[in-house]
Design a protein around this motif. Structure first.
Motif, PDB file in Angstrom:
ATOM      1  N   ILE A   1     -70.071  20.031 -80.235  1.00 19.78           N
ATOM      2  CA  ILE A   1     -70.275  18.787 -80.979  1.00 19.78           C
ATOM      3  C   ILE A   1     -71.551  18.864 -81.809  1.00 19.78           C
ATOM      4  CG2 ILE A   1     -70.978  16.367 -80.669  1.00 19.78           C
ATOM      5  CD1 ILE A   1     -68.866  16.170 -78.464  1.00 19.78           C
TER       6      ILE A   1
ATOM      7  N   THR B   1     -62.707  13.695 -78.796  1.00 16.59           N
ATOM      8  CA  THR B   1     -63.917  12.880 -78.845  1.00 16.59           C
ATOM      9  C   THR B   1     -64.002  12.160 -80.184  1.00 16.59           C
ATOM     10  OG1 THR B   1     -64.967  14.610 -77.525  1.00 16.59           O
ATOM     11  CG2 THR B   1     -66.394  12.910 -78.449  1.00 16.59           C
TER      12      THR B   1
ATOM     13  N   GLN C   1     -69.365  11.668 -80.982  1.00 15.05           N
ATOM     14  CA  GLN C   1     -69.892  12.962 -81.413  1.00 15.05           C
ATOM     15  C   GLN C   1     -71.273  12.811 -82.041  1.00 15.05           C
ATOM     16  OE1 GLN C   1     -67.124  15.860 -83.317  1.00 15.05           O
ATOM     17  NE2 GLN C   1     -65.620  14.195 -83.187  1.00 15.05           N
TER      18      GLN C   1
ATOM     19  N   THR D   1     -70.469  19.557 -75.534  1.00 10.10           N
ATOM     20  CA  THR D   1     -71.664  19.031 -76.184  1.00 10.10           C
ATOM     21  C   THR D   1     -72.229  20.034 -77.182  1.00 10.10           C
ATOM     22  OG1 THR D   1     -72.217  17.726 -74.222  1.00 10.10           O
ATOM     23  CG2 THR D   1     -73.990  18.124 -75.801  1.00 10.10           C
TER      24      THR D   1
ATOM     25  N   LEU E   1     -65.432  14.735 -88.965  1.00 11.50           N
ATOM     26  CA  LEU E   1     -65.463  14.875 -87.506  1.00 11.50           C
ATOM     27  C   LEU E   1     -64.192  14.426 -86.813  1.00 11.50           C
ATOM     28  CD1 LEU E   1     -69.081  13.561 -86.801  1.00 11.50           C
ATOM     29  CD2 LEU E   1     -68.333  15.927 -87.025  1.00 11.50           C
TER      30      LEU E   1
END
Length: 216
Positions: free
Chosen positions: A106, A70, A75, A103, A61
């Motif tokens: 993610i 982010t 996340q 979002t 990630l």
């Protein structure tokens, strides 16, 4: 004089465009600053378990720091919040200082990262000793003999599927779904999962064509 005024007008327009395009980053809090009870209430996991999940997928990630990327922590917690509380993405994004579009990306990214590690945790017993242990756990429930897993299928609702094969995703209850086969042990731990069949597929066919049946 007119040329000077024209240049000034162009400069004003350019400045206006730049100001409109300037990206504004929302403030992002630190969920781990919450007390243990409030953290569990919001994310359905303890801080210890959440940290374990984050560390598991951290390398998958990592994003570039450019553009205020982010963090893996945010996340994972954003995705868990959406899934665990069945929360609207926009609401979960507002809570964490993220847009709905971010979002959504993610959630997709975290789901794929977790899936890459699924084989580490979702697996049938690999030794006779482990099988005997599972049998003993089932026997302790209601004296079930020689059982190492319980199997069933469940329909996971999905968005309307387009194309020529759309009708095959409609299950017997009339909505679009995937028919997912899951096997669990006596402690409700998932031991095997098959999540690739359309909603109209019968449970028996899923089992007959599964690796689990071939193994047994």
């Amino acid at each position: 004089m007119q040329a000077l005024q024209a240049l000034e007008s162009i400069a004003v327009v350019e400045n206006d465009v730049i100001s409109r395009r300037r990206k504004v980053y929302r403030s992002r809090g630190n969920p781990f600053s919450l007390d243990d009870e409030e953290f569990r209430k919001r994310y359905r996991f303890s801080k210890k378990t959440a940290t374990f999940i984050i560390n598991l997928v951290r390398e998958d990630l990592k994003l570039s720091a450019k553009g205020c990327g982010t963090s893996p922590e945010l996340q994972v917690l954003t995705a868990i919040r959406c899934w665990g509380r069945r929360e609207v993405q926009e609401d979960a994004g507002d809570l964490h200082g993220l847009s709905q579009a971010t979002t959504s990306r993610i959630c997709n990214r975290v789901a794929r990262a977790l899936a890459r590690h699924s084989s580490e945790f979702i697996k049938m017993p690999t030794s006779l000793a482990e099988e005997q242990k599972l049998m003993m756990e089932f026997r302790q429930i209601r004296n079930f003999p020689s059982i190492i897993g319980c199997i069933d299928c469940t329909h996971i609702k999905i968005k309307k599927h387009g194309g020529d094969l759309a009708q095959y995703y409609i299950n017997r209850k009339g909505y679009y779904s995937l028919n997912v086969q899951v096997t669990c042990d006596a402690s409700l731990r998932i031991r095997d999962i098959v999540a690739r069949w359309r909603g109209s597929t019968h449970d028996a066919r899923i089992f007959n064509e599964s690796v689990l049946r071939e193994r047994f």
